[in-house]
Design an enzyme around this catalytic site. Structure first.
Site, PDB file in Angstrom:
ATOM      1  CG  ASN A 212      11.133 109.397 -34.898  1.00 45.97           C
ATOM      2  OD1 ASN A 212      10.030 109.889 -34.723  1.00 45.97           O
ATOM      3  ND2 ASN A 212      11.363 108.487 -35.833  1.00 45.97           N
ATOM      4  CG  ASP A 281      16.967 107.298 -41.978  1.00 50.78           C
ATOM      5  OD1 ASP A 281      16.207 107.124 -42.945  1.00 50.78           O
ATOM      6  OD2 ASP A 281      17.146 108.408 -41.440  1.00 50.78           O
ATOM      7  CE  LYS A 291      15.081  95.032 -18.963  1.00 46.59           C
ATOM      8  NZ  LYS A 291      14.626  95.447 -17.649  1.00 46.59           N
ATOM      9  CE  LYS A 340      16.247 114.574 -46.462  1.00 45.43           C
ATOM     10  NZ  LYS A 340      15.872 114.733 -45.073  1.00 45.43           N
ATOM     11  CE  LYS A 344      14.402 110.140 -49.493  1.00 45.23           C
ATOM     12  NZ  LYS A 344      13.996 109.660 -48.182  1.00 45.23           N
TER      13      LYS A 344
HETATM   14  O1  PMT Z   1       4.302 113.626 -35.826  1.00 40.26           O
HETATM   15  P1  PMT Z   1       4.505 115.040 -35.348  1.00 40.26           P
HETATM   16  O2  PMT Z   1       4.909 115.105 -33.895  1.00 40.26           O
HETATM   17  O3  PMT Z   1       3.315 115.906 -35.647  1.00 40.26           O
HETATM   18  O4  PMT Z   1       5.729 115.653 -36.150  1.00 40.26           O
HETATM   19  C1  PMT Z   1       5.624 115.864 -37.526  1.00 40.26           C
HETATM   20  C2  PMT Z   1       6.921 115.528 -38.270  1.00 40.26           C
HETATM   21  C3  PMT Z   1       7.982 116.549 -37.887  1.00 40.26           C
HETATM   22  C4  PMT Z   1       7.389 114.121 -37.903  1.00 40.26           C
HETATM   23  C5  PMT Z   1       6.596 115.548 -39.788  1.00 40.26           C
HETATM   24  O5  PMT Z   1       6.022 116.742 -40.112  1.00 40.26           O
HETATM   25  C6  PMT Z   1       7.845 115.273 -40.629  1.00 40.26           C
HETATM   26  O6  PMT Z   1       8.633 116.150 -40.907  1.00 40.26           O
HETATM   27  N1  PMT Z   1       8.000 114.006 -41.065  1.00 40.26           N
HETATM   28  C7  PMT Z   1       9.160 113.530 -41.811  1.00 40.26           C
HETATM   29  C8  PMT Z   1      10.293 113.318 -40.867  1.00 40.26           C
HETATM   30  C9  PMT Z   1      11.440 112.570 -41.531  1.00 40.26           C
HETATM   31  O7  PMT Z   1      11.553 111.395 -41.348  1.00 40.26           O
HETATM   32  O8  PMT Z   1      12.184 113.268 -42.342  1.00 40.26           O
HETATM   33  P2  PMT Z   1      13.388 112.632 -43.193  1.00 40.26           P
HETATM   34  O9  PMT Z   1      14.045 113.780 -43.790  1.00 40.26           O
HETATM   35  O10 PMT Z   1      14.182 111.691 -42.336  1.00 40.26           O
HETATM   36  O11 PMT Z   1      12.676 111.764 -44.305  1.00 40.26           O
HETATM   37  C10 PMT Z   1      12.279 112.329 -45.543  1.00 40.26           C
HETATM   38  C11 PMT Z   1      11.105 111.582 -46.104  1.00 40.26           C
HETATM   39  O12 PMT Z   1      11.467 110.233 -46.378  1.00 40.26           O
HETATM   40  C12 PMT Z   1       9.895 111.517 -45.185  1.00 40.26           C
HETATM   41  O13 PMT Z   1       8.733 111.715 -45.974  1.00 40.26           O
HETATM   42  C13 PMT Z   1       9.938 110.109 -44.632  1.00 40.26           C
HETATM   43  O14 PMT Z   1       8.610 109.598 -44.371  1.00 40.26           O
HETATM   44  C14 PMT Z   1      10.598 109.332 -45.762  1.00 40.26           C
HETATM   45  N2  PMT Z   1      11.394 108.171 -45.308  1.00 40.26           N
HETATM   46  C15 PMT Z   1      12.496 108.354 -44.539  1.00 40.26           C
HETATM   47  C16 PMT Z   1      13.251 107.268 -44.173  1.00 40.26           C
HETATM   48  C17 PMT Z   1      12.861 105.967 -44.616  1.00 40.26           C
HETATM   49  N3  PMT Z   1      13.564 104.903 -44.286  1.00 40.26           N
HETATM   50  N4  PMT Z   1      11.782 105.835 -45.377  1.00 40.26           N
HETATM   51  C18 PMT Z   1      11.040 106.916 -45.742  1.00 40.26           C
HETATM   52  O15 PMT Z   1      10.028 106.772 -46.444  1.00 40.26           O
END
Ligand code: PMT
Length: 403
Positions: A212, A281, A291, A340, A344
């Site tokens: 991403n 995810d 490859k 969330k 969580k």
């Molecule tokens: O890195 P930058 O370019 O500065 O950008 C910053 C950012 C936008 C990436 C950052 O500020 C941000 O928002 N990070 C979380 C992005 C994200 O994955 O959001 P989510 O809604 O998919 O996940 C929610 C939370 O669960 C997050 O804290 C994530 O770390 C956590 N997660 C998600 C999926 C997973 N399998 N395990 C997790 O722990």
């Protein structure tokens, strides 16, 4: 919390005679841009390498070069320059100036000013490798440390004299963090903070992966801000081009599974966990050793779920521990954030709006919607470093309420 630790701070830069003086011109320029009030004091040898005019132009202030100025205001310069300084930095510090400071010699403006100041003095040595490793220099540096000077070790590498080894002037990024830490209120001292940053990469074959847009900027800013405020910081980062902030312990990972393993290994020992990483995810179910030819790749990629690290951390949360999640959303920020937060078992969630191009992924700025059990608050649109500080302020409030 001020937006910039250097703003309005009086910093005296003492330049002695080394070729590395030209690098310090960049430091002065940077500090002036950060709104510090910079005064430069040069030894007469330093003026052989860089002209006082260069430092005057970059600092926006007059440069002091001699004990015996003509004007009335210069008469007590050796006392007045360092008297109300927030910091004094001797850079580059030659073997000669180090020896003089160790012996308490005050035979020019720079050494006299240092003897007269009661501010914290940083010394950044720069010299030939054999001069640096000479027992006399090492003994003098030890004396300086014992006297309370902060010596910033030089770097290793190729020198202007074409020799190689220890003695190159320390890099500015690291020096700046030492100065920033010394100017910051140490309100996170004693706390262990675990931060995750960046994307994860889920390989399909040796050439391709799913990932991403996360650059790591938000997570690295959090690590940097927490370290400046005295926390012991561990940063677990997916692939990112950024340099680890000075003082932070970095573990690099590639995949969500690797991030999961690294985070869970450090979690129990952390007072605060902040998950700014954008974790994939899903990952491709099959990873090919070689490859794949494009004709052979199935049009529909079969995916398998990655562990939800934050969900697991929420289940394992210890009493007194603070768990902060991030969320990248393009619609329904408040609803998604609240969902969330509860799902969580978080203490706080920082929701990023990724629908535009002025916040969220990759950019230098952010605007965070912070949600906790006590309500929601939109923080100002500001740099990621300042956003990090504002978020840490909220974390500190929660820490003070926990047993
Ligand atoms: O890195 P930058 O370019 O500065 O950008 C910053 C950012 C936008 C990436 C950052 O500020 C941000 O928002 N990070 C979380 C992005 C994200 O994955 O959001 P989510 O809604 O998919 O996940 C929610 C939370 O669960 C997050 O804290 C994530 O770390 C956590 N997660 C998600 C999926 C997973 N399998 N395990 C997790 O722990």
């Amino acid at each position: 919390m001020v937006q910039n630790v250097f703003a309005g701070k009086k910093i005296v830069i003492g330049v002695s005679g080394s070729i590395a003086a030209f690098k310090v011109a960049g430091w002065v320029s940077d500090l002036a841009k950060e709104e510090a009030i910079v005064s430069v004091v040069m030894t007469s040898s330093a003026t052989e390498f860089v002209t006082p005019l260069t430092f005057a132009a970059l600092s926006g202030n007059g440069v002091h070069t001699g004990m015996f100025g003509r004007g009335k205001e210069d008469a007590m310069a050796h006392i007045s320059i360092g008297r109300d300084a927030d910091l004094v930095v001797i850079a580059p510090a030659t073997a000669n100036i180090i020896a003089k400071l160790a012996g308490g010699i005050a035979d020019d403006l720079l050494t006299t000013m240092v003897l007269a100041t009661r501010s914290k003095v940083f010394v950044c040595p720069a010299m030939n490798v054999r001069m640096y490793s000479h027992p006399a220099t090492q003994k003098n540096l030890k004396i300086l440390k014992d006297l309370g000077y902060k010596v910033i070790d030089p770097a290793c590498g190729k020198m202007a004299c074409k020799e190689e080894g220890e003695g190159r002037l320390a890099e500015w990024d690291g020096v700046r963090e030492h100065l920033a830490q010394s100017l910051s209120f140490q309100d996170l001292q004693g706390f262990k903070i675990l931060v995750t940053a960046g994307p994860t990469r889920e390989p399909l074959d040796p050439a391709r992966f799913l990932s991403n847009r996360s650059s790591g900027k938000m997570g690295y800013a959090l690590a940097q801000a927490a370290c400046r405020r005295g926390a012991e910081v561990t940063l677990i980062s997916g692939p990112s081009a950024l340099t680890c902030p000075q003082g932070v312990t970095l573990f690099k990972v590639q995949t969500a599974q690797e991030m999961n393993d690294a985070v869970l290994a450090h979690a129990a020992n952390s007072s605060v966990i902040i998950k700014a990483a954008a974790v994939a995810d899903y990952r491709p179910e099959t990873v090919y050793v070689h490859k794949m030819k494009k004709e052979k790749i199935a049009r529909e990629l079969v995916l398998t779920r990655n562990p939800d690290i934050l969900l697991e951390l929420g289940k394992r949360k210890k009493a007194g521990q603070i768990l902060v999640g991030f969320a990248a959303e393009s619609t329904n920020l408040l609803e998604e954030g609240r969902r969330k937060l509860l799902a969580k078992n978080l203490d706080l969630i920082a929701v990023n709006d990724i629908s535009g191009d002025t916040t969220g992924f990759e950019v230098e700025f952010n605007q965070i919607l912070v949600i906790s059990a006590s309500g929601a608050e939109t923080l100002p649109h500001t740099t990621k470093l300042h956003s990090a500080d504002l978020l840490l302020d909220r974390v500190l409030q929660l820490l003070s309420k926990k047993p």
